[in-house]
Design an enzyme around this catalytic site. Structure first.
Site, PDB file in Angstrom:
ATOM      1  N   ASP A 191       0.813  -1.204   0.000  1.00 60.93           N
ATOM      2  CA  ASP A 191       0.000   0.000   0.000  1.00 60.93           C
ATOM      3  C   ASP A 191       0.856   1.268   0.000  1.00 60.93           C
ATOM      4  O   ASP A 191       0.414   2.314  -0.451  1.00 60.93           O
ATOM      5  CB  ASP A 191      -0.893  -0.049   1.246  1.00 60.93           C
ATOM      6  CG  ASP A 191      -2.023   0.944   1.138  1.00 60.93           C
ATOM      7  OD1 ASP A 191      -2.600   1.016   0.051  1.00 60.93           O
ATOM      8  OD2 ASP A 191      -2.296   1.642   2.129  1.00 60.93           O
ATOM      9  N   LEU A 272      -8.343   5.326   1.506  1.00 64.27           N
ATOM     10  CA  LEU A 272      -8.495   6.426   0.558  1.00 64.27           C
ATOM     11  C   LEU A 272      -7.210   6.701  -0.214  1.00 64.27           C
ATOM     12  O   LEU A 272      -7.171   7.570  -1.066  1.00 64.27           O
ATOM     13  CB  LEU A 272      -8.902   7.700   1.305  1.00 64.27           C
ATOM     14  CG  LEU A 272     -10.376   7.727   1.694  1.00 64.27           C
ATOM     15  CD1 LEU A 272     -10.649   8.876   2.616  1.00 64.27           C
ATOM     16  CD2 LEU A 272     -11.258   7.811   0.472  1.00 64.27           C
ATOM     17  N   ARG A 273      -6.149   5.954   0.101  1.00 62.61           N
ATOM     18  CA  ARG A 273      -4.892   6.235  -0.563  1.00 62.61           C
ATOM     19  C   ARG A 273      -4.992   5.978  -2.060  1.00 62.61           C
ATOM     20  O   ARG A 273      -4.327   6.620  -2.856  1.00 62.61           O
ATOM     21  CB  ARG A 273      -3.774   5.393   0.059  1.00 62.61           C
ATOM     22  CG  ARG A 273      -2.430   6.011  -0.147  1.00 62.61           C
ATOM     23  CD  ARG A 273      -1.378   5.334   0.669  1.00 62.61           C
ATOM     24  NE  ARG A 273      -1.385   5.777   2.045  1.00 62.61           N
ATOM     25  CZ  ARG A 273      -1.137   4.995   3.073  1.00 62.61           C
ATOM     26  NH1 ARG A 273      -0.888   3.732   2.883  1.00 62.61           N
ATOM     27  NH2 ARG A 273      -1.149   5.464   4.286  1.00 62.61           N
ATOM     28  N   GLY A 274      -5.851   5.038  -2.424  1.00 67.50           N
ATOM     29  CA  GLY A 274      -6.051   4.730  -3.837  1.00 67.50           C
ATOM     30  C   GLY A 274      -6.519   5.939  -4.608  1.00 67.50           C
ATOM     31  O   GLY A 274      -5.952   6.307  -5.643  1.00 67.50           O
TER      32      GLY A 274
END
Lengths: 334, 556
Positions: A191, A272-274
């Protein structure tokens, strides 16, 4: 061999090259993970990257590559604060490296011979404002992975050991490569990489011939070869610099934000990093193409590399996550 | 020109080529037990005209890269650095390459990428032992002298003068452009994905041409170079019939980035010529070797039981030892051990008014670390229910692997059917690899339970050598009817199974026996008791329940 193989002379592998260029335009995207078989040009691309990056201004002798004299940490004990232009650091983190080498530790030489308590900076300090490259990242020992996770997240390296209490900035772009057959990567580390690309050997003969031809020319007619391709590298470097300027004026329209959110929702990516990475990558890509607004084309181009490693793994799905992303992209951005 | 017949001559030729172009060819893997055969071959290394530095797998980083020379520093009171092997020119000779840990392999790979030359001596005796894949990939040649007798020693003389002459000629050797296309075709037909193989073949061909006094590489030379550099990398045999292959590639119009080649006078050769020539040179038993190689992993095996554990985990008391290899010094304990001697040492060396610390005072930090677990699935693939049972076991393996990282589990899969057992999946933590290996599974035949247990026992022993903690899950419906000798005899089969089970228990692995039969089988309950493990009747088990049951039973 003094010069690495030029970046622009790498045949094919466009996704990998694009991903690396995007992180050069916007280091905030947060790193590239390159997964693929041996001999597909992974290490070659990373070693070539250094020549592609614009030089940075640093205070001479500063262990953390500070830009101005005010940022030089006190423990560095620098007397002069002259600045110099140096190439962007690309630091290798070898497998089996010790924790001391990574974070820095008490300088044993000074401790034992002079009785001084001094800090010896580690790889994280040297990689500040540059790139940290881990070959065979999937074989890295767990305790080193834990360290990296923490620092990559906070951008700061905190050393609390052996009576030392030191913190210094450690903002770097993480570049990892590996062969997935030899081991999986922990999801948490996965991630932390902004982009993830999969490379494979070219399947058609013409491309393979070209690979052999260029490599042969590189080895046997080095000066002529470098002359030709270093010019190409310089052109890419110019474009990166232009894109870095252009990216500041690029606004994301409401529709783009909506597209990005819908895409991530439909894929069920964790956290929410995507979304954030996808947006940043799309913006960098638009800047690279010298477009004036972010559109669906840009999202389409970077969706797979921004999202494929963030999906929940489904062990019973044969197709692989890259295919899943492009399926969903087709549905959502129809 | 033809390829030498014996592995010995091939090895000698490979060493000669390496001497001509040490930086470009990377190195050689010599698979042979230590002995006169290997020593005789390695005498050829003197042609390299570089100093030879012997290294071993337990090499400390300081020796390789240089670092603080602690004894000298403490003795003189001034910082003394020792020079690393990589800072000096020379060829590295790695002994016991099969025990080389991935960390050292990674460092050596980095050195090879920058033009260092490596001779790796692989003394592995089993198929699953071998030099690390990263090194094999970066060395041009591999010779196998395992079955070579000293009496077949070649009489060929050494020729240092020829080699140095060839070295000067090397840069002038030209390669006709159409050979490059054929080379690319050849790599495809041999199923080689890595771009390094073609690169090595080309450089070997150049060296070969230089050595035989030619100015241009021709098909024969390139074919020989391919046979030498690619035979051990091939994953498929080139097909006899080329009709199904792609049409011959057009010569791509890319000459603008190409130095002036000797160009026009070279006749265009049909594509098959090179691959024909290579096929004629490849060893006859290549197919068998390819099949035997599939199970090998790129790991050093037998790296000692538990991990050294000097970097993380629960702290243990410090212990005396040498710095290096990543060990961390415990400063307080070091000072404490030096303290009682200060007065005596000061008296013996009054000119120093600093602390007197000797290398023997150094105390190192130690940590205790839990080792990874290996789950061994032994699955009964016999009879009618085999296909379903295997499919569920496969599903369970993949589900367990999907969560394996957090649990630090490795998984391996053994199936037993017909007359024996088979290792379907060598211990791995890679989901990708598992999927590739478990694509198609055969089933049917008798139930050689004892053979399955024996295979599991071998895995247990190997796992212990690698520092893993093994646990076994046996899936069967329990009517053993094939003995260890492969003959159908119900009574003997049961007896064999119990005997092996006792051995397994002595080896001390946790066991779970899963009975997938419709009715619980008393014989299996007995087996579980002999194994000292858990018995779990689970008729019609599916992948999910299976993986849950295994996790639950093992965590209990």
């Amino acid at each position: 061999m003094t010069n690495p193989f030029p970046f622009s002379a790498i045949v094919g592998q466009d996704e990998m090259k694009t991903a690396m260029i995007l992180t050069a335009i916007d280091p905030g995207i947060g790193g590239v993970l390159v997964f693929g078989d041996r001999g597909t040009g992974k290490s070659t691309a990373v070693r070539a990257l250094a020549a592609l990056l614009p030089p940075i201004k640093v205070v001479k002798g500063c262990p953390v590559n500070s830009e101005t004299a005010a940022q030089v940490p006190g423990w560095a004990n620098l007397t002069s604060h002259k600045t110099a232009m140096v190439p962007t650091p690309v630091v290798d983190l070898p497998l089996g490296v010790t924790e001391d080498r990574v974070t820095g530790a008490l300088d044993i030489e000074k401790a034992l011979t002079k009785g001084e308590k001094a800090f010896q900076a580690g790889l994280l300090a040297r990689a500040n404002r540059g790139y940290l490259y881990i070959d065979e990242v999937n074989l890295l020992e767990d305790h080193i992975v834990d360290l990296l996770l923490d620092v990559a997240q906070s951008g700061e390296n905190v050393v609390e050991r052996e009576g030392l209490s030191i913190r210094h900035p450690a903002r770097f772009v993480l570049v990892g490569s590996g062969n997935p057959e030899e081991g999986e990567l922990r999801p948490q580390l996965l991630d932390r990489f902004g982009l993830s690309v999969e490379v494979a050997s070219p399947k058609d003969i013409d491309t393979r011939v070209e690979v052999i031809r260029r490599r042969d020319a590189f080895e046997n007619d080095n000066s002529a070869f470098m002359l030709r391709w270093q010019a190409e590298d310089a052109a890419i470097r110019e474009r990166i610099l232009t894109a870095r300027k252009g990216i500041k004026s690029l606004k994301a329209p409401e529709q783009t934000l909506r597209d990005v959110a819908e895409l991530c929702l439909a894929l069920g990516s964790d956290g929410l990093r995507g979304e954030l990475t996808l947006l940043k990558a799309a913006r960098a890509f638009a800047a690279w193409r010298e477009d004036t607004a972010i559109g669906r084309d840009h999202i389409r181009a970077v969706a797979a590399m921004s999202l494929r490693h963030r999906l929940r793994r489904d062990p019973l799905d044969e197709a692989g996550s890259g295919a899943r992303v492009s399926r969903v992209v087709q549905d959502v951005l129809a | 020109m033809s390829l030498p017949d014996t592995p010995w001559d091939q090895g000698a030729l490979a060493l000669d080529l390496l001497a001509v172009d040490p930086a470009g060819l990377g190195g050689i893997i010599v698979r042979a037990r230590s002995g006169p055969v290997r020593d005789t071959l390695l005498d050829g290394l003197t042609h390299l005209a570089q100093p030879l530095n012997r290294i071993h797998p337990a090499l400390a980083d300081e020796t390789l890269f240089g670092g603080l020379d602690l004894s000298a520093t403490l003795a003189s009171g001034q910082i003394v650095h020792e020079q690393g092997l990589l800072n000096r020119p020379g060829t590295l000779v790695l002994t016991m390459a099969e025990r080389c840990p991935p960390s050292l392999a990674a460092r050596l790979s980095g050195a090879l990428d920058t033009g260092r030359c490596l001779v790796a001596l692989d003394e592995g005796c089993d198929e699953d032992e071998g030099a690390p894949a990263a090194l094999v990939e970066r060395c041009a040649f591999r010779v196998d002298l395992t079955d070579t007798a000293i009496s077949t020693r070649p009489a060929s003389g050494t020729r240092p003068a020829e080699i140095s002459a060839a070295r000067t000629r090397l840069s002038k050797i030209s390669v006709p452009p159409d050979l490059l296309a054929q080379l690319a075709t050849a790599t495809v037909q041999l199923g080689i994905d890595s771009a390094r193989a073609a690169q090595f073949a080309l450089r070997a061909a150049r060296a070969l041409a230089a050595l035989s006094g030619k100015t241009e590489v021709d098909v024969d030379i390139l074919a020989q170079a391919c046979a030498m550099t690619m035979a051990h990398r091939a994953t498929v045999l080139p097909t006899e019939d080329n009709a199904t292959e792609d049409p011959p590639p057009n010569e791509p119009d890319q000459d603008q980035d190409q130095p002036q080649q000797s160009g026009d006078e070279t006749v265009s050769l049909p594509d098959e010529l090179l691959i024909e020539a290579i096929r004629a040179l490849l060893p006859a038993d290549l197919l068998a070797r390819i099949a035997g190689r599939s199970a090998r992993l790129g790991k050093g095996s037998g790296t000692g039981a538990a991990r050294k554990g000097n970097r993380r985990g629960r702290p243990l008391p410090a212990r005396a030892g040498r710095l290096g290899n990543g060990a961390r010094i415990d400063i307080v304990a070091t000072l404490r051990s030096a303290a009682p001697w200060q007065r005596i040492r000061a008296a013996s060396a009054p000119q120093q008014d600093r602390l007197h610390i000797r290398p023997a005072d150094i105390r190192l930090k130690r940590f205790e670390e839990k080792s990874d677990r290996l789950l061994i699935f032994a699955v009964d693939a016999s009879g009618s229910a085999a296909v379903a049972r295997l499919a569920e076991a496969k599903g369970a393996v993949e589900l367990l692997l999907a969560q394996a990282y957090a649990r630090r589990d490795h998984v391996c899969l053994i199936s037993f059917r017909g007359t024996g057992a088979e290792l379907l999946l060598a211990p791995t933590r890679s989901l990708v690899q598992t999927k590739r290996r478990l694509a198609g599974l055969p089933g049917g035949g008798g139930t050689p339970l004892a053979a399955g247990l024996k295979a599991a026992y071998e895995q247990v022993a190997q796992a212990r050598r690698r520092g893993l903690t093994p646990t076994i899950a046996i899936l069967t419906d329990g009517r053993a009817n094939i003995g260890l000798d492969g003959l159908p005899d119900r009574a003997k089969a049961a007896q064999d199974a119990i005997t092996i089970a006792a051995h397994l228990r002595a080896a001390g692995a946790d066991t779970i026996v899963i009975d997938t039969g419709n009715r619980p089988e008393p014989a299996l309950r007995d087996l579980a008791a002999t194994l000292g493990g858990t018995y779990l009747p689970l008729p019609r088990a599916d992948a999910k329940r299976l993986s849950q049951a295994v996790s639950a039973a093992l965590d209990a």
